[in-house]
Design a protein around this motif. Structure first.
Motif, short mmCIF file in Angstrom:
data_model
loop_
_atom_site.label_atom_id
_atom_site.label_comp_id
_atom_site.label_asym_id
_atom_site.label_seq_id
_atom_site.Cartn_x
_atom_site.Cartn_y
_atom_site.Cartn_z
N GLU A 112 0.80 -1.22 0.00
CA GLU A 112 0.00 0.00 0.00
C GLU A 112 0.84 1.28 0.00
N ASP A 113 2.16 1.14 0.09
CA ASP A 113 3.02 2.32 0.08
C ASP A 113 3.10 2.99 -1.29
N PHE A 114 2.66 2.30 -2.34
CA PHE A 114 2.50 2.95 -3.64
C PHE A 114 1.18 2.49 -4.23
N GLU A 115 0.32 3.47 -4.52
CA GLU A 115 -1.01 3.17 -5.07
C GLU A 115 -1.06 3.61 -6.53
N PRO A 116 -0.96 2.67 -7.46
CA PRO A 116 -0.90 3.04 -8.88
C PRO A 116 -2.16 3.72 -9.41
N ALA A 117 -3.31 3.37 -8.85
CA ALA A 117 -4.57 3.90 -9.38
C ALA A 117 -4.69 5.41 -9.18
N THR A 118 -3.92 5.97 -8.26
CA THR A 118 -4.00 7.41 -8.00
C THR A 118 -2.73 8.14 -8.42
N PHE A 119 -1.83 7.46 -9.12
CA PHE A 119 -0.57 8.08 -9.53
C PHE A 119 -0.78 8.93 -10.79
N ASN A 120 -0.34 10.18 -10.74
CA ASN A 120 -0.44 11.07 -11.89
C ASN A 120 0.79 10.89 -12.78
N PHE A 121 0.57 10.71 -14.06
CA PHE A 121 1.68 10.41 -14.95
C PHE A 121 1.41 10.92 -16.35
N SER A 122 2.47 10.97 -17.14
CA SER A 122 2.38 11.31 -18.55
C SER A 122 2.71 10.07 -19.37
N ILE A 123 2.10 9.95 -20.53
CA ILE A 123 2.39 8.83 -21.43
C ILE A 123 3.64 9.16 -22.24
N LYS A 124 4.71 8.45 -21.95
CA LYS A 124 5.97 8.68 -22.65
C LYS A 124 6.59 7.34 -23.05
N GLY A 125 7.55 7.39 -23.97
CA GLY A 125 8.25 6.20 -24.41
C GLY A 125 9.47 5.92 -23.55
N ARG A 126 10.04 4.71 -23.68
CA ARG A 126 11.12 4.26 -22.81
C ARG A 126 12.37 5.13 -22.88
N ARG A 127 12.61 5.78 -24.01
CA ARG A 127 13.82 6.59 -24.15
C ARG A 127 13.72 7.91 -23.39
N GLU A 128 12.53 8.20 -22.88
CA GLU A 128 12.33 9.42 -22.10
C GLU A 128 12.44 9.18 -20.59
N TYR A 129 12.93 8.00 -20.21
CA TYR A 129 13.07 7.65 -18.79
C TYR A 129 14.51 7.24 -18.48
N PRO A 130 15.44 8.16 -18.46
CA PRO A 130 16.85 7.80 -18.22
C PRO A 130 17.14 7.51 -16.74
N GLY A 131 18.13 6.63 -16.52
CA GLY A 131 18.65 6.38 -15.17
C GLY A 131 17.67 5.70 -14.23
N TYR A 132 18.06 5.63 -12.95
CA TYR A 132 17.22 4.97 -11.96
C TYR A 132 15.92 5.74 -11.72
N ALA A 133 16.00 7.08 -11.72
CA ALA A 133 14.79 7.87 -11.51
C ALA A 133 13.81 7.65 -12.66
N GLY A 134 14.33 7.53 -13.87
CA GLY A 134 13.48 7.26 -15.02
C GLY A 134 12.86 5.88 -14.94
N TYR A 135 13.67 4.91 -14.54
CA TYR A 135 13.17 3.53 -14.39
C TYR A 135 12.03 3.49 -13.38
N GLN A 136 12.21 4.21 -12.26
CA GLN A 136 11.17 4.26 -11.23
C GLN A 136 9.88 4.85 -11.77
N GLU A 137 9.98 5.99 -12.45
CA GLU A 137 8.79 6.64 -12.98
C GLU A 137 8.11 5.78 -14.03
#
Length: 294
Positions: A112-137
């Protein structure tokens, strides 16, 4: 579960999952780019897809029908959105290989420490998620797509670090060899903590999720966690040598586990459902000894 689609399945614990399914007489289709050779022969059906090419996904899945899909190769919400749309009406259950990285840095994270149904996000492709922070997002956003749209039953398996004798990343091996060769291991913080699971048990857990009626998010893995420092101390006791540790990190000495914070998970939910995993000390001791002897 009889007819199974695996997105991936030619590397690491995905390969073990395919073998597990075939051994139990399942009808298996693997969907990949077709770049990695496999040893499955005519026991599987093969589809060719490129997760970054939406058209290839819709073309490959046209006319198909499966009980369960295992998604091993998704690295962006754009990919999972295209895939779920292409599979609507064609599959009953979607099992997503996610990661403990969906949580903030910290230890003993419960589902319950991360609830995906309420996570705000943008639709992006894999090349727009660099590094560990990108992998997490990317993993967070991919879960969010699944649990917001849910055209079928959904499971997100939030794996801790997967290790094994067949780990092509050789992350534990890196540390064993550095200690044996008296070479420096670099990390900013040697007290960060991590959870682990064996590659065999990762594959087996995925298989069992397909056979079960469970839906939702779940953390599998060996109970507890261990710090990078404690892992290196284990290696020292096995090889009989003292490690050289440095906070001056370079490309040559950087520990694969030298992250900016701890990531570990609470596995109570999985255990309460009856799933059992190898003791963490036993898992790591066996792996260290394997690399030491090898």
């Amino acid at each position: 579960m009889q007819d199974v689609l695996i997105l991936g399945g030619t590397q690491y614990f995905g390969k073990k999952l395919v073998e597990r399914l075939l051994a139990d007489g399942k009808s298996v289709t693997i969907a990949t780019r077709g770049l990695t050779a496999d040893s499955f022969g005519d026991r599987v059906t093969r589809l060719k897809i490129d997760r970054e090419d939406e058209k290839s996904i819709f073309t490959a899945f046209k006319g198909g029908q499966w009980d369960v899909v295992y998604d091993q190769t998704c690295y962006s919400p754009l990919e999972i959105k295209a895939t779920t749309e292409a599979l609507k009406g064609k599959v009953k259950k979607y099992i997503f290989t996610s990661s403990q990285a969906v949580y903030e840095y910290g230890t003993n994270h419960k589902e319950e420490d991360f609830e995906p149904a309420t996570f705000n996000f943008s639709i992006k492709g894999r090349r727009e998620y660099p590094g560990y922070a990108g992998y997490q997002e990317a993993k967070r956003a991919s879960e969010a797509v699944l649990f917001n749209e849910m055209p079928f039953d959904v499971v997100a398996v939030r794996f801790p670090i997967v290790v094994g004798k067949d780990d092509f990343t050789e992350r534990v091996k890196f540390h064993v060899e550095k200690v044996i060769n008296k070479e420096a291991i670099g990390a900013k913080d040697f007290d960060v903590r991590f959870s682990f699971i064996s590659s065999d048990e990762a594959a087996d857990f995925l298989y069992k999720m397909g056979e079960s009626d469970f839906t939702g998010v779940i953390n599998p893995g060996s109970r507890g966690d261990i710090s990078l420092r404690e892992l290196i101390q284990k290696i020292e006791s096995h090889v009989g040598k003292k490690a050289i540790l440095t906070t001056e990190v370079s490309s040559e000495n950087a520990s694969p586990f030298g992250l900016d914070g701890s990531w570990s998970v609470n596995t109570d939910k999985a255990e309460k459902l009856g799933y059992q995993f190898t003791d963490l000390d036993e898992l790591l001791n066996e792996l260290i000894q394997f690399y030491f002897v090898k």
